[in-house]
Write a protein that holds these residues in place. Sequence first.
Motif, PDB file in Angstrom:
ATOM      1  N   HIS A   1     -11.554   5.862   5.098  1.00 25.07           N
ATOM      2  CA  HIS A   1     -12.036   4.743   5.670  1.00 25.07           C
ATOM      3  C   HIS A   1     -13.053   4.254   4.524  1.00 25.07           C
ATOM      4  O   HIS A   1     -13.909   3.142   5.012  1.00 25.07           O
ATOM      5  CB  HIS A   1     -12.699   4.840   7.032  1.00 25.07           C
ATOM      6  CG  HIS A   1     -11.762   5.262   7.916  1.00 25.07           C
ATOM      7  ND1 HIS A   1     -10.500   4.597   8.517  1.00 25.07           N
ATOM      8  CD2 HIS A   1     -11.736   6.515   8.579  1.00 25.07           C
ATOM      9  CE1 HIS A   1      -9.969   5.401   9.318  1.00 25.07           C
ATOM     10  NE2 HIS A   1     -10.923   6.635   9.402  1.00 25.07           N
ATOM     11  N   GLN A   2     -13.094   4.439   3.472  1.00 25.72           N
ATOM     12  CA  GLN A   2     -13.854   3.871   2.251  1.00 25.72           C
ATOM     13  C   GLN A   2     -12.837   3.412   1.103  1.00 25.72           C
ATOM     14  O   GLN A   2     -11.952   3.990   0.780  1.00 25.72           O
ATOM     15  CB  GLN A   2     -14.868   4.636   1.707  1.00 25.72           C
ATOM     16  CG  GLN A   2     -14.726   5.963   1.169  1.00 25.72           C
ATOM     17  CD  GLN A   2     -15.708   6.814   0.887  1.00 25.72           C
ATOM     18  OE1 GLN A   2     -16.848   6.312   0.773  1.00 25.72           O
ATOM     19  NE2 GLN A   2     -15.394   8.102   0.423  1.00 25.72           N
ATOM     20  N   ARG A   3     -13.165   2.442   0.440  1.00 23.61           N
ATOM     21  CA  ARG A   3     -12.377   1.718  -0.429  1.00 23.61           C
ATOM     22  C   ARG A   3     -13.193   2.010  -1.718  1.00 23.61           C
ATOM     23  O   ARG A   3     -14.543   1.736  -1.861  1.00 23.61           O
ATOM     24  CB  ARG A   3     -12.102   0.309  -0.327  1.00 23.61           C
ATOM     25  CG  ARG A   3     -11.231   0.194   0.815  1.00 23.61           C
ATOM     26  CD  ARG A   3     -10.585  -1.048   0.954  1.00 23.61           C
ATOM     27  NE  ARG A   3      -9.443  -1.236   1.908  1.00 23.61           N
ATOM     28  CZ  ARG A   3      -8.881  -2.339   2.048  1.00 23.61           C
ATOM     29  NH1 ARG A   3      -8.912  -3.319   1.302  1.00 23.61           N
ATOM     30  NH2 ARG A   3      -8.021  -2.325   2.940  1.00 23.61           N
TER      31      ARG A   3
ATOM     32  N   MET B   1       0.588  -1.107  -0.009  1.00 26.64           N
ATOM     33  CA  MET B   1      -0.075  -0.024   0.116  1.00 26.64           C
ATOM     34  C   MET B   1       0.782   1.332   0.031  1.00 26.64           C
ATOM     35  O   MET B   1       1.863   1.392   0.671  1.00 26.64           O
ATOM     36  CB  MET B   1      -1.026  -0.065   1.358  1.00 26.64           C
ATOM     37  CG  MET B   1      -1.888  -1.059   1.130  1.00 26.64           C
ATOM     38  SD  MET B   1      -3.303  -0.916   2.472  1.00 26.64           S
ATOM     39  CE  MET B   1      -2.568  -2.064   3.534  1.00 26.64           C
TER      40      MET B   1
ATOM     41  N   VAL C   1      -4.467   0.851  -2.680  1.00 29.01           N
ATOM     42  CA  VAL C   1      -4.667  -0.556  -1.737  1.00 29.01           C
ATOM     43  C   VAL C   1      -4.222  -1.833  -2.704  1.00 29.01           C
ATOM     44  O   VAL C   1      -3.440  -2.530  -2.164  1.00 29.01           O
ATOM     45  CB  VAL C   1      -6.035  -0.877  -1.220  1.00 29.01           C
ATOM     46  CG1 VAL C   1      -6.130  -2.176  -0.789  1.00 29.01           C
ATOM     47  CG2 VAL C   1      -6.360   0.167  -0.184  1.00 29.01           C
TER      48      VAL C   1
ATOM     49  N   ILE D   1      -7.688  -0.025  -6.644  1.00 24.64           N
ATOM     50  CA  ILE D   1      -8.529   0.083  -5.513  1.00 24.64           C
ATOM     51  C   ILE D   1      -7.764   1.258  -4.483  1.00 24.64           C
ATOM     52  O   ILE D   1      -6.557   0.981  -4.108  1.00 24.64           O
ATOM     53  CB  ILE D   1      -8.507  -0.983  -4.663  1.00 24.64           C
ATOM     54  CG1 ILE D   1      -9.396  -2.297  -5.653  1.00 24.64           C
ATOM     55  CG2 ILE D   1      -9.635  -0.914  -3.356  1.00 24.64           C
ATOM     56  CD1 ILE D   1     -10.427  -2.180  -6.423  1.00 24.64           C
TER      57      ILE D   1
ATOM     58  N   GLN E   1      -8.129   3.870  -1.095  1.00 26.21           N
ATOM     59  CA  GLN E   1      -9.054   4.072   0.191  1.00 26.21           C
ATOM     60  C   GLN E   1      -8.650   5.556   0.651  1.00 26.21           C
ATOM     61  O   GLN E   1      -7.785   6.081   0.566  1.00 26.21           O
ATOM     62  CB  GLN E   1      -8.408   3.166   1.213  1.00 26.21           C
ATOM     63  CG  GLN E   1      -8.940   3.307   2.466  1.00 26.21           C
ATOM     64  CD  GLN E   1      -8.575   2.251   3.799  1.00 26.21           C
ATOM     65  OE1 GLN E   1      -8.290   1.185   3.238  1.00 26.21           O
ATOM     66  NE2 GLN E   1      -8.341   2.791   4.877  1.00 26.21           N
TER      67      GLN E   1
END
Length: 68
Positions: free
Chosen positions: A49-51, A1, A34, A44, A46
């Motif tokens: 706190h949302q992906r 990451m 991510v 992907i 982030q």
Amino acid sequence: MKHFMIKQFNGLDYATTQRLHSLGLQVGSEILAVRFYPFHGPVIIQADHQRIGIRYQVFQQLTGGDAS
């Protein structure tokens, strides 16, 4: 990451820009990559706190080409 910062929304179409803004992404927002899928597939990220899955080309535009 790996951590990235959103540098610009230039070059993105209006609908994509609006959708990303509605998800809370702004110039200067810090995002975490991510997962990078192979062959320039989706990325992907982030943020807050949302992906979110976005196209590789959109990720390149957002980060000013600082991928990988």
